[in-house]
Design a protein around this motif. Sequence first.
Motif, mmCIF file in Angstrom:
data_model
loop_
_atom_site.group_PDB
_atom_site.id
_atom_site.type_symbol
_atom_site.label_atom_id
_atom_site.label_comp_id
_atom_site.label_asym_id
_atom_site.label_seq_id
_atom_site.Cartn_x
_atom_site.Cartn_y
_atom_site.Cartn_z
ATOM 1 N N ILE A 23 7.742 1.326 -11.707
ATOM 2 C CA ILE A 23 7.699 0.697 -13.021
ATOM 3 C C ILE A 23 6.383 -0.078 -13.126
ATOM 4 N N PRO A 24 5.749 -0.107 -14.285
ATOM 5 C CA PRO A 24 4.490 -0.855 -14.411
ATOM 6 C C PRO A 24 4.739 -2.355 -14.420
ATOM 7 N N GLY A 25 3.716 -3.111 -14.048
ATOM 8 C CA GLY A 25 3.851 -4.560 -14.078
ATOM 9 C C GLY A 25 2.607 -5.257 -13.578
ATOM 10 N N VAL A 26 2.710 -6.576 -13.483
ATOM 11 C CA VAL A 26 1.619 -7.422 -13.006
ATOM 12 C C VAL A 26 1.944 -7.860 -11.578
ATOM 13 N N VAL A 27 0.950 -7.784 -10.706
ATOM 14 C CA VAL A 27 1.145 -8.160 -9.309
ATOM 15 C C VAL A 27 1.267 -9.683 -9.202
ATOM 16 N N LEU A 28 2.412 -10.139 -8.676
ATOM 17 C CA LEU A 28 2.634 -11.572 -8.461
ATOM 18 C C LEU A 28 2.135 -12.016 -7.095
ATOM 19 N N GLY A 29 2.165 -11.097 -6.131
ATOM 20 C CA GLY A 29 1.714 -11.431 -4.788
ATOM 21 C C GLY A 29 1.695 -10.197 -3.914
ATOM 22 N N VAL A 30 0.851 -10.224 -2.893
ATOM 23 C CA VAL A 30 0.721 -9.119 -1.947
ATOM 24 C C VAL A 30 1.199 -9.622 -0.588
ATOM 25 N N SER A 31 2.071 -8.849 0.068
ATOM 26 C CA SER A 31 2.701 -9.280 1.310
ATOM 27 C C SER A 31 2.066 -8.698 2.563
ATOM 28 N N VAL A 32 1.144 -7.751 2.412
ATOM 29 C CA VAL A 32 0.550 -7.080 3.568
ATOM 30 C C VAL A 32 -0.972 -7.096 3.465
ATOM 31 N N GLN A 33 -1.608 -6.742 4.552
ATOM 32 C CA GLN A 33 -3.063 -6.573 4.597
ATOM 33 C C GLN A 33 -3.339 -5.410 5.530
ATOM 34 N N PRO A 34 -4.552 -4.862 5.513
ATOM 35 C CA PRO A 34 -4.859 -3.777 6.430
ATOM 36 C C PRO A 34 -4.559 -4.185 7.877
ATOM 37 N N ARG A 63 1.328 1.903 9.592
ATOM 38 C CA ARG A 63 0.402 0.770 9.567
ATOM 39 C C ARG A 63 -0.394 0.830 8.267
ATOM 40 N N VAL A 64 -0.501 -0.304 7.590
ATOM 41 C CA VAL A 64 -1.261 -0.387 6.342
ATOM 42 C C VAL A 64 -2.747 -0.200 6.662
ATOM 43 N N VAL A 65 -3.377 0.749 5.971
ATOM 44 C CA VAL A 65 -4.810 0.977 6.164
ATOM 45 C C VAL A 65 -5.614 0.588 4.924
ATOM 46 N N GLY A 66 -4.936 0.327 3.817
ATOM 47 C CA GLY A 66 -5.628 -0.091 2.608
ATOM 48 C C GLY A 66 -4.697 -0.787 1.643
ATOM 49 N N VAL A 67 -5.169 -1.867 1.050
ATOM 50 C CA VAL A 67 -4.446 -2.570 -0.016
ATOM 51 C C VAL A 67 -5.334 -2.483 -1.244
ATOM 52 N N HIS A 68 -4.784 -1.978 -2.341
ATOM 53 C CA HIS A 68 -5.583 -1.633 -3.513
ATOM 54 C C HIS A 68 -5.364 -2.548 -4.710
ATOM 55 N N VAL A 81 -0.548 0.964 -4.609
ATOM 56 C CA VAL A 81 -0.791 -0.446 -4.303
ATOM 57 C C VAL A 81 -1.241 -0.595 -2.853
ATOM 58 N N ALA A 82 -0.865 0.364 -2.013
ATOM 59 C CA ALA A 82 -1.272 0.341 -0.609
ATOM 60 C C ALA A 82 -1.251 1.760 -0.056
#
Length: 90
Positions: A23-34, A63-68, A81-82
């Motif tokens: 669903i579309p929306g606005v990012v409130l926060g990101v919980s991960v990093q590369p 493993r997260v390799v990119g956060v977009h 998003v990742a």
Amino acid sequence: MNGQNAETTPPAGKTLAAVGPEIPGVVLGVSVQPGTAVAPGDVLCLLESMKMEIPVVTSRAGRVVGVHVKTGDWVATYDAVATIELGSVS
């Protein structure tokens, strides 16, 4: 994805998967990093849509390799998003 490139060249023998919201929306926060190890059900980011908070979760381990995205970004349905390198994480 607000003009950010979600494509990543995987190392030989690795499989990557892009994860996006249903669903579309606005990012409130990101919980991960590369480099963050993730398991099925882990929250990657939190969106606000229709006055509701909606977690974007992964269904695969790796493993997260990119956060977009970053806080405040608008994301459309299925925008990446990742990116996750799939596989077991030790």
